[in-house]
Enzyme design. Structure first.
Site, PDB file in Angstrom:
ATOM      1  N   ALA A 155       0.813  -1.217   0.000  1.00 46.35           N
ATOM      2  CA  ALA A 155       0.000   0.000   0.000  1.00 46.35           C
ATOM      3  C   ALA A 155       0.850   1.272   0.000  1.00 46.35           C
ATOM      4  O   ALA A 155       0.328   2.363  -0.175  1.00 46.35           O
ATOM      5  CB  ALA A 155      -0.928   0.011   1.212  1.00 46.35           C
ATOM      6  N   SER A 156       2.154   1.118   0.200  1.00 41.17           N
ATOM      7  CA  SER A 156       3.037   2.271   0.381  1.00 41.17           C
ATOM      8  C   SER A 156       3.514   2.851  -0.944  1.00 41.17           C
ATOM      9  O   SER A 156       4.096   2.148  -1.774  1.00 41.17           O
ATOM     10  CB  SER A 156       4.231   1.847   1.249  1.00 41.17           C
ATOM     11  OG  SER A 156       5.412   2.526   0.892  1.00 41.17           O
ATOM     12  N   THR A 157       3.275   4.140  -1.108  1.00 40.50           N
ATOM     13  CA  THR A 157       3.600   4.801  -2.379  1.00 40.50           C
ATOM     14  C   THR A 157       5.104   4.793  -2.668  1.00 40.50           C
ATOM     15  O   THR A 157       5.523   4.463  -3.769  1.00 40.50           O
ATOM     16  CB  THR A 157       3.104   6.259  -2.368  1.00 40.50           C
ATOM     17  OG1 THR A 157       3.552   6.902  -1.163  1.00 40.50           O
ATOM     18  CG2 THR A 157       1.588   6.313  -2.415  1.00 40.50           C
TER      19      THR A 157
END
Lengths: 200, 200
Positions: A12-14
């Site tokens: 989920a981490s950009t």
């Protein structure tokens, strides 16, 4: 002996996206081997009293992050399309990555997930998205998705989260060198690999 | 025409220390002029519902930051001694910096404050600390400390905070280029200067 690093990433981490896309290249150039370690930030955020991404709870920080990521992707020649919703539910992707052997398949799957999520704006919580990625990599999707739901995979992923906490992680991505030094963020990837190469 | 950037820094901010120590050097090498713009994060944090530094409210993040800063200071050959309390009350230092002309004196004072605070662990909320710094720079301290308390200086500093908010700032340090592009953090200093040099 080859120097090794643990690359802890959260789907989920950009900023895990540009990091995942370049870490093998950077590491290989320095003679460093990368262990691909999927983990989940959710339990770590929850333990700190956070219910969602700080990029959502702090609008100015969120706006800056998207613009900053845009500049980074432009420099790295990566496509960028914001997924909806953000953050994505990354649990199934992390379990599948955990279920795959770390012999190149896990890395290839993980990069393909990031490209789908942040390059094409696809929803990675949907099993079909992940199934399509697996099939493209020549990996039969159905048995792997079943395996991803097994107790042993769930436990392995929980153990990765515990290890992440023990290393002091509070965000993603992270690189941990063999002497336990923690480097947080795509911004520290090069310093981490240089550190690993130096300690050997 | 010389390219110019605005360097927005907060005296209580740890990463503003290495940034302040190198920005003039990096900018000069690229033919870019730096406007030194002291501002305060307190009102911006307060508006976001935060009462102190996230490095205090999130212990893992705080521990990481101090270790990371240690590595950066080592690489940049800067002394590091953690001030107590942290964060420091930076109001008087910011007002003095604002009162000084931005002709080299403001930058020299600001660097000296950072060295005292993070290099020597001195308390910069104490007027004596700041007075000593001013005298060392050959600036009579007493009249400047009086001037720092004037309405015009207070208003100029408030205007700087408003400008910071309008640019979307949520942390420090920041560099803003003449086309309004925001770069946050010591990590983005080089990219910001390169951007400024490119747009001219």
């Amino acid at each position: 002996m080859t120097a090794k690093v643990d690359f802890f990433y959260e789907f989920a981490s950009t900023y895990s996206y540009p990091a995942a896309m370049r870490i093998d290249r950077v590491a290989e150039a320095a003679g460093v081997t990368v262990n691909w370690r999927p983990f989940l930030l959710g339990p770590i955020f929850a333990a700190a009293g956070m219910t969602t991404s700080p990029f959502n709870t702090q609008p100015a920080k969120g706006r800056y992050m998207w613009r900053d990521l845009e500049r980074i992707c432009q420099a790295d020649r990566l496509a960028l399309k914001r997924p909806d919703p953000f953050p994505q539910n990354s649990l199934l992707a992390a379990r599948i990555a955990q279920a795959l052997p770390d012999d190149g398949k896990r890395a290839a799957f993980s990069r393909a997930v990031y490209v789908a999520e942040f390059g094409e704006g696809a929803d990675i919580a949907v099993p079909e998205t992940l199934g399509r990625i697996l099939e493209k990599l020549g990996i039969p999707a159905a048995p792997l998705i079943v395996q991803a739901g097994s107790d042993s995979v769930k436990q392995a992923l929980r153990a990765a989260v515990d290890e992440a906490k023990a290393h002091g992680m509070f965000g993603a991505p992270n690189v941990v060198t063999s002497d336990g030094e923690l480097f947080w963020g795509n911004d520290r990837l090069d310093a981490a690999i240089a550190w690993a190469a130096r300690i050997g």
